[in-house]
Design a protein around this motif. Structure first.
Motif, PDB file in Angstrom:
ATOM      1  N   SER A 292      48.554  -6.958 -16.702  1.00  0.00           N
ATOM      2  CA  SER A 292      47.378  -6.163 -16.338  1.00  0.00           C
ATOM      3  C   SER A 292      46.418  -6.912 -15.430  1.00  0.00           C
ATOM      4  O   SER A 292      45.476  -6.321 -14.922  1.00  0.00           O
ATOM      5  CB  SER A 292      46.637  -5.761 -17.609  1.00  0.00           C
ATOM      6  OG  SER A 292      46.053  -6.918 -18.200  1.00  0.00           O
ATOM      7  N   GLY A 293      46.622  -8.231 -15.290  1.00  0.00           N
ATOM      8  CA  GLY A 293      45.646  -9.042 -14.566  1.00  0.00           C
ATOM      9  C   GLY A 293      44.411  -9.334 -15.378  1.00  0.00           C
ATOM     10  O   GLY A 293      43.324  -9.528 -14.821  1.00  0.00           O
TER      11      GLY A 293
ATOM     12  N   PHE B 225      49.968  -6.362 -23.746  1.00  0.00           N
ATOM     13  CA  PHE B 225      50.530  -6.562 -22.407  1.00  0.00           C
ATOM     14  C   PHE B 225      51.875  -7.287 -22.530  1.00  0.00           C
ATOM     15  O   PHE B 225      52.865  -6.822 -21.998  1.00  0.00           O
ATOM     16  CB  PHE B 225      49.558  -7.332 -21.511  1.00  0.00           C
ATOM     17  CG  PHE B 225      48.217  -6.674 -21.388  1.00  0.00           C
ATOM     18  CD1 PHE B 225      48.136  -5.318 -21.095  1.00  0.00           C
ATOM     19  CD2 PHE B 225      47.048  -7.384 -21.579  1.00  0.00           C
ATOM     20  CE1 PHE B 225      46.896  -4.697 -20.993  1.00  0.00           C
ATOM     21  CE2 PHE B 225      45.810  -6.767 -21.476  1.00  0.00           C
ATOM     22  CZ  PHE B 225      45.724  -5.423 -21.189  1.00  0.00           C
TER      23      PHE B 225
ATOM     24  N   ALA C 107      53.436 -10.031 -21.248  1.00  0.00           N
ATOM     25  CA  ALA C 107      54.039 -10.073 -19.911  1.00  0.00           C
ATOM     26  C   ALA C 107      54.743 -11.383 -19.587  1.00  0.00           C
ATOM     27  O   ALA C 107      55.422 -11.465 -18.566  1.00  0.00           O
ATOM     28  CB  ALA C 107      52.953  -9.814 -18.868  1.00  0.00           C
TER      29      ALA C 107
HETATM   30  S1  SF4 Z   1      46.807 -11.822 -16.751  1.00  0.00           S
HETATM   31 FE1  SF4 Z   1      46.746 -11.073 -18.870  1.00  0.00          FE
HETATM   32  S2  SF4 Z   1      48.452  -9.629 -19.020  1.00  0.00           S
HETATM   33 FE2  SF4 Z   1      48.813 -10.878 -17.188  1.00  0.00          FE
HETATM   34  S3  SF4 Z   1      50.132 -12.528 -17.897  1.00  0.00           S
HETATM   35 FE3  SF4 Z   1      47.994 -13.275 -17.991  1.00  0.00          FE
HETATM   36  S4  SF4 Z   1      47.327 -12.859 -20.094  1.00  0.00           S
HETATM   37 FE4  SF4 Z   1      49.208 -11.634 -19.716  1.00  0.00          FE
END
Ligand code: SF4
Ligand code: SF4
Length: 103
Positions: free
Chosen positions: A64-65, A46, A48
């Motif tokens: 991605s949540g 991810f 992110a």
């Molecule tokens: S929910 Fe998952 S993908 Fe989103 S920022 Fe947090 S760890 Fe990264």
């Protein structure tokens, strides 16, 4: 896979994976102490979360949540953001110039 099925595709298209069911998360910058714990716990597929100037930010199109950043946060300032807006253009400069998930 669509145009946003992999992280590389999301970086190129700046689109979220439409198959993700959870909303992206956002960081409340008024509470965040910039400790980077969340960044280190975001899975690389991810990838992110970025340092952006003095801020730590989550690019919603890459998030991605999955919630793996929640427990590591010492001040509990990461929240779901169902009404998310597209990331500002300058946030995309971070993975383009110095991607912490490719080191
Ligand atoms: S929910 Fe998952 S993908 Fe989103 S920022 Fe947090 S760890 Fe990264
Ligand atoms: S773990 Fe929490 S306090 Fe630390 S940088 Fe991330 S959002 Fe900010």
């Amino acid at each position: 896979m669509g145009a946003a099925g992999t992280r590389d595709e999301r970086l190129a298209s700046r689109e979220r994976n439409p198959k993700w069911k959870n909303p992206p998360l956002m960081i409340d910058m008024s509470i965040c102490i910039n400790c980077d714990a969340c960044l280190r716990h975001c899975p690389p597929q991810f990838g992110a979360i970025f340092n952006h100037g003095i801020d730590v930010v989550i690019v919603p199109e890459l998030c991605s949540g999955c919630d793996k950043c929640l427990d590591p946060c010492p001040v509990d300032c990461i929240h779901p953001d169902p009404e998310w807006s597209p990331a500002p253009a300058e946030w995309w400069d971070e993975p383009a110039t110095d991607d912490p998930y490719r080191r």
